[in-house]
Scaffold this motif. Sequence first.
Motif, mmCIF file in Angstrom:
data_model
loop_
_atom_site.group_PDB
_atom_site.id
_atom_site.type_symbol
_atom_site.label_atom_id
_atom_site.label_comp_id
_atom_site.label_asym_id
_atom_site.label_seq_id
_atom_site.Cartn_x
_atom_site.Cartn_y
_atom_site.Cartn_z
ATOM 1 N N ILE A 105 0.918 -1.060 0.072
ATOM 2 C CA ILE A 105 0.059 -0.108 0.066
ATOM 3 C C ILE A 105 0.943 1.286 0.180
ATOM 4 O O ILE A 105 1.988 1.323 0.845
ATOM 5 C CB ILE A 105 -0.941 0.231 1.297
ATOM 6 N N GLN A 106 0.479 2.162 -0.958
ATOM 7 C CA GLN A 106 1.196 3.353 -0.804
ATOM 8 C C GLN A 106 0.056 4.601 -0.820
ATOM 9 O O GLN A 106 -0.747 4.739 -1.858
ATOM 10 C CB GLN A 106 2.167 3.714 -2.098
ATOM 11 N N PHE A 119 3.202 0.829 3.335
ATOM 12 C CA PHE A 119 3.172 -0.218 4.261
ATOM 13 C C PHE A 119 3.781 -1.276 3.348
ATOM 14 O O PHE A 119 3.082 -1.937 2.367
ATOM 15 C CB PHE A 119 1.610 -0.583 4.588
ATOM 16 N N PRO A 120 4.798 -1.826 3.803
ATOM 17 C CA PRO A 120 5.512 -3.102 3.188
ATOM 18 C C PRO A 120 4.554 -4.423 3.313
ATOM 19 O O PRO A 120 4.030 -4.730 4.339
ATOM 20 C CB PRO A 120 6.852 -3.164 3.983
ATOM 21 N N ARG A 179 -12.952 7.558 -0.828
ATOM 22 C CA ARG A 179 -11.997 8.169 -1.874
ATOM 23 C C ARG A 179 -11.570 9.371 -1.519
ATOM 24 O O ARG A 179 -12.245 10.222 -0.849
ATOM 25 C CB ARG A 179 -12.826 8.642 -3.069
ATOM 26 N N PRO A 180 -10.094 9.550 -1.605
ATOM 27 C CA PRO A 180 -9.808 10.914 -0.840
ATOM 28 C C PRO A 180 -9.902 12.003 -1.617
ATOM 29 O O PRO A 180 -10.196 11.886 -2.909
ATOM 30 C CB PRO A 180 -7.909 10.631 -1.117
ATOM 31 N N THR A 181 -10.021 13.305 -1.256
ATOM 32 C CA THR A 181 -10.297 14.572 -1.803
ATOM 33 C C THR A 181 -9.217 14.637 -3.083
ATOM 34 O O THR A 181 -9.525 15.301 -4.048
ATOM 35 C CB THR A 181 -10.534 15.503 -0.812
ATOM 36 N N SER A 182 -7.942 14.502 -2.396
ATOM 37 C CA SER A 182 -6.940 14.565 -3.295
ATOM 38 C C SER A 182 -5.798 13.596 -3.090
ATOM 39 O O SER A 182 -5.834 13.043 -1.881
ATOM 40 C CB SER A 182 -6.456 16.101 -2.972
ATOM 41 N N GLY A 183 -4.641 13.594 -3.802
ATOM 42 C CA GLY A 183 -3.766 12.604 -3.399
ATOM 43 C C GLY A 183 -4.086 11.119 -4.193
ATOM 44 O O GLY A 183 -4.969 11.160 -4.791
ATOM 45 N N SER A 184 -2.993 10.340 -4.015
ATOM 46 C CA SER A 184 -3.414 8.913 -4.684
ATOM 47 C C SER A 184 -3.013 7.870 -3.623
ATOM 48 O O SER A 184 -2.362 7.848 -2.771
ATOM 49 C CB SER A 184 -2.414 8.725 -5.612
ATOM 50 N N VAL A 185 -3.712 6.668 -3.909
ATOM 51 C CA VAL A 185 -3.703 5.523 -3.071
ATOM 52 C C VAL A 185 -3.453 4.313 -4.005
ATOM 53 O O VAL A 185 -4.440 4.129 -5.104
ATOM 54 C CB VAL A 185 -5.035 5.304 -2.189
ATOM 55 N N THR A 186 -2.496 3.342 -3.841
ATOM 56 C CA THR A 186 -1.931 2.520 -4.382
ATOM 57 C C THR A 186 -2.078 1.119 -3.997
ATOM 58 O O THR A 186 -1.437 1.023 -2.488
ATOM 59 C CB THR A 186 -0.681 2.359 -5.280
ATOM 60 N N VAL A 187 -2.894 0.084 -4.252
ATOM 61 C CA VAL A 187 -3.011 -1.253 -3.432
ATOM 62 C C VAL A 187 -2.609 -2.099 -4.428
ATOM 63 O O VAL A 187 -3.033 -2.329 -5.459
ATOM 64 C CB VAL A 187 -4.227 -1.619 -2.673
ATOM 65 N N ARG A 247 -11.299 -9.124 -4.164
ATOM 66 C CA ARG A 247 -10.341 -9.907 -4.255
ATOM 67 C C ARG A 247 -9.026 -9.479 -3.449
ATOM 68 O O ARG A 247 -8.199 -10.721 -3.189
ATOM 69 C CB ARG A 247 -9.945 -9.839 -5.834
ATOM 70 N N ARG A 248 -8.635 -8.469 -3.403
ATOM 71 C CA ARG A 248 -7.197 -7.932 -2.789
ATOM 72 C C ARG A 248 -7.402 -7.623 -1.355
ATOM 73 O O ARG A 248 -6.457 -7.711 -0.787
ATOM 74 C CB ARG A 248 -6.734 -6.885 -3.509
ATOM 75 N N VAL A 249 -8.335 -7.488 -0.695
ATOM 76 C CA VAL A 249 -8.523 -6.591 0.695
ATOM 77 C C VAL A 249 -9.530 -7.299 1.378
ATOM 78 O O VAL A 249 -10.630 -7.870 1.054
ATOM 79 C CB VAL A 249 -9.098 -5.138 0.498
ATOM 80 N N GLY A 250 -9.059 -7.539 2.792
ATOM 81 C CA GLY A 250 -9.615 -8.348 3.684
ATOM 82 C C GLY A 250 -10.098 -7.326 4.857
ATOM 83 O O GLY A 250 -9.354 -6.244 5.196
ATOM 84 N N PHE A 251 -11.230 -7.501 5.450
ATOM 85 C CA PHE A 251 -11.571 -6.560 6.494
ATOM 86 C C PHE A 251 -12.134 -7.197 7.745
ATOM 87 O O PHE A 251 -12.677 -8.150 7.718
ATOM 88 C CB PHE A 251 -13.100 -5.795 5.956
#
Length: 245
Positions: free
Chosen positions: A6-7, A32-33, A60-68, A87-91
Amino acid sequence: MNNDVIQLRSVSRRYRSGDGAVTALDGVSLSFPRGSFTAVMGPSGSGKSTLLQCAAGLDRPTSGSVTVAGTELTELSETRLTLLRRRRVGFVFQAFNLLPSLTAEQNVTLPLRLAGHRPAKARVREVLQRVGLGERARHRPAELSGGQQQRVALARALITRPDVLFGDEPTGALDSRTGREVLTLLRGMVDGEGQTVVMVTHDPVAAACADRVLFLVDGRVSGELAGAGADTIAAHMATLEAVPC
């Protein structure tokens, strides 16, 4: 090769506009490594849950980027974002969110069935065994303790082999002994299987199980501790929560 699952880059999240605007996250950049266990702490209203929701693609963020896992979330349509989360995320949350009329194994497979998939029975047995409930597959939530119900919720989160597991106060509804059992289980998943875990918590004892603790104040990162014990974490939190006279 980038080892970060995650970035977040300059992520801000504002709610409403004008005089009533609230900035929950303010230019947060974090990574997050893969195979790491991170705890997120901070005073009430510091942006912890908003950080988790943005990192997980729930908001969704108002600005910036999130990579998973190499995919930029802010560029995805709602449909593709839903598929990625599935598929990629667990909660795992403080509330177990189990359906009382379903057995443990039925609760575990419910998200996949709702998505039109039929999970392999061997996979269901595998994840229940992984969380120590191999013998309780046919039991309904009312027949399980709180800790066992949270283990079912963990198994449900793990059924898709997610790149990252998010926990929002996952031990908050459990007594201290049962909470420790769940934390030990999470720690074992990180150490033994390379699972990535990001957990919001208010409990220094829970945070001490993580590799590092990130602190938020007023929507901004306000330092971190690595390998710290509960007393050190609690002392740091006390400085953040202190209100000047």
